[in-house]
Motif scaffolding. Structure first.
Motif, PDB file in Angstrom:
ATOM      1  N   CYS A 293      -6.155  -0.433   2.039  1.00 23.90           N
ATOM      2  CA  CYS A 293      -4.782  -0.021   1.723  1.00 23.90           C
ATOM      3  C   CYS A 293      -4.693   0.368   0.245  1.00 23.90           C
ATOM      4  O   CYS A 293      -5.595   0.091  -0.545  1.00 23.90           O
ATOM      5  CB  CYS A 293      -3.797  -1.134   2.068  1.00 23.90           C
ATOM      6  SG  CYS A 293      -3.722  -2.434   0.842  1.00 23.90           S
ATOM      7  N   CYS A 296      -5.296  -2.467  -2.618  1.00 27.84           N
ATOM      8  CA  CYS A 296      -6.597  -3.021  -3.020  1.00 27.84           C
ATOM      9  C   CYS A 296      -7.677  -1.949  -3.200  1.00 27.84           C
ATOM     10  O   CYS A 296      -8.778  -2.243  -3.639  1.00 27.84           O
ATOM     11  CB  CYS A 296      -7.061  -4.066  -2.009  1.00 27.84           C
ATOM     12  SG  CYS A 296      -7.336  -3.384  -0.362  1.00 27.84           S
ATOM     13  N   CYS A 324      -6.176  -9.503   0.655  1.00 32.60           N
ATOM     14  CA  CYS A 324      -5.151  -8.470   0.822  1.00 32.60           C
ATOM     15  C   CYS A 324      -4.673  -8.509   2.278  1.00 32.60           C
ATOM     16  O   CYS A 324      -5.431  -8.887   3.169  1.00 32.60           O
ATOM     17  CB  CYS A 324      -5.743  -7.087   0.507  1.00 32.60           C
ATOM     18  SG  CYS A 324      -4.476  -5.808   0.416  1.00 32.60           S
ATOM     19  N   CYS A 326      -4.252  -6.079   4.187  1.00 30.55           N
ATOM     20  CA  CYS A 326      -5.017  -5.134   5.021  1.00 30.55           C
ATOM     21  C   CYS A 326      -6.339  -5.760   5.465  1.00 30.55           C
ATOM     22  O   CYS A 326      -6.885  -5.391   6.502  1.00 30.55           O
ATOM     23  CB  CYS A 326      -5.230  -3.806   4.307  1.00 30.55           C
ATOM     24  SG  CYS A 326      -6.453  -3.810   3.016  1.00 30.55           S
TER      25      CYS A 326
HETATM   26 ZN   LIG Z   1      -5.464  -3.864   0.965  1.00 31.37          ZN
END
Ligand SMILES: [Zn+2]
Ligand code: SF4
Length: 381
Positions: A293, A296, A324, A326
């Protein structure tokens, strides 16, 4: 080995590709790796023979043109003259295989090696398909370059014969690959191999397993280094056609990090990475790249850059330690995967047959064949 179904489709896709710009017969980029200059030179040929005949599902090195040998030689010389010296690594490759006489004439190949011998480079690397190598060609190169640090980069992509045939259409026998490794070692040269992460038709979790088992197989076969390539979606490829029809998704960079962590724990050897980010300035060359994402991504790419330079386990640990949302989503996706790879592949084959109007007999034959051989898919984990 030959997959007539995928070959028909990739041949059609190849015929629709826009040819490369005839005025750009050479391309080079250089960067600093391991504290030295790393330079890569690509020169135009009529293209990889396998690609022209219906090639690999993820590849588009472009649809090239035949160029006079002497013109390529002077373009390479001009490029070398402009580079900052000394070079740590010099890679010179055509659109396919340096040792395929149909693509690169023996005259052109040997003149390129003569140029390499005149420049001050610590290590020279060139790429070829495993089935194009002979001991004679290797000895000739070694005698001309007269240099102990030469590596041949062989595309393996996967060491699972089912994946090679039904997912990648590589048309490569593992025995040919192993023979090429032996020839290179006997000639006293180094061998490095490219392994894909995210091959077509494989669910992400299976793709990770395939990359890991292929790394293991490659080291056992005697390669010195492995380079993992996460797959980007390129225009003019089957993978792109699958992406447009909801049959392919780019893998996450978390999968690459997972591979690096597991590979580092399992194997003592160096596992390198390449193409974890898009190097092209021309936006049209890549449709989509593996990513994470936006929150990060930058820290991950910075650390992957650092890993590329160092192959250090501390960098892997830093990557693994990143937290994160994601990453949590990726973990859920991987652990909840219940997809049957064989059934999904055959379902996608049916869809592709309709999109590309493939003869029913070819389609039925490959589906039968893929089912009969499906035990191989799970044998290599
Ligand atoms: Zn991420
Ligand atoms: S991956 Fe290599 S063998 Fe396959 S089509 Fe591309 S250049 Fe040819």
């Amino acid at each position: 080995m030959q997959n007539n179904f995928l070959k028909e489709i990739t041949k059609k896709i190849h015929s629709e590709r826009t040819p490369l710009n005839i005025n750009q017969k050479i391309y080079h980029r250089h960067e600093t790796v391991d504290g030295g200059v790393f330079c890569e030179i690509w020169f135009m040929t009529k293209g990889c023979k396998h690609d022209r005949e219906g090639g690999c599902t993820m590849c588009n090195y472009g649809k090239g043109h035949e160029v006079a040998d002497d013109e390529i030689i002077s373009l390479i010389k001009e490029t070398l003259d402009k580079l900052p010296l000394p070079l740590k690594q010099l890679v010179i490759s055509p659109s396919g295989s340096m040792f395929d006489d149909e693509e690169v004439s023996p005259y052109l190949r040997e003149e390129i090696f003569r140029l390499v011998s005149e420049y001050n480079c610590e290590k020279f690397i060139t790429e070829s398909r495993a089935d194009t190598l002979t001991r004679e060609k290797l000895d000739k190169m070694k005698n001309i370059i007269n240099h102990s640090n030469i590596a041949i980069e062989l595309g393996l992509e996967s060491a699972n014969p089912w994946v090679l045939k039904y997912c990648i259409n590589k048309n490569l026998a593992l025995t040919d690959f192993k023979n090429a490794v032996d020839l290179i070692k006997e000639a006293g040269l180094q061998v490095t191999t490219n392994i894909s992460l995210g091959s077509a038709f494989l669910p992400e979790e299976q793709a990770i397993k395939d990359t890991l088992s292929s790394i293991k197989w490659a080291f056992e076969a005697g390669v010195d280094t492995v380079v993992v390539f996460p797959i980007h979606i390129k225009p003019g490829t089957l993978i792109n056609a699958m992406y447009k029809n909801n049959m392919y998704e780019c893998i996450s960079l978390w999968s690459l990090i997972d591979v690096l962590q597991k590979a580092h724990n399992q194997f003592d050897q160096r596992v390198e990475i390449s193409w974890y980010k898009n190097y092209y300035n021309d936006k049209k060359k890549i449709v989509l790249s593996p990513t994470t994402c936006s929150k990060c991504r930058k820290s991950i790419i910075d650390l992957l850059d650092e890993y590329k330079d160092t192959c250090s386990s501390e960098v892997i640990q830093k990557l693994v330690d990143i937290k994160c949302d994601c990453k949590t989503q990726w973990q859920e996706k991987i652990s909840n995967n219940k997809v049957d790879t064989l059934e999904q592949t055959l379902n996608y084959y049916e869809k592709l047959a309709a999109i590309f109007d493939i003869d029913r007999e070819i389609q039925e034959e490959i589906i039968r064949d893929a089912r009969i051989n499906s035990y191989i898919l799970n044998n290599c984990e």
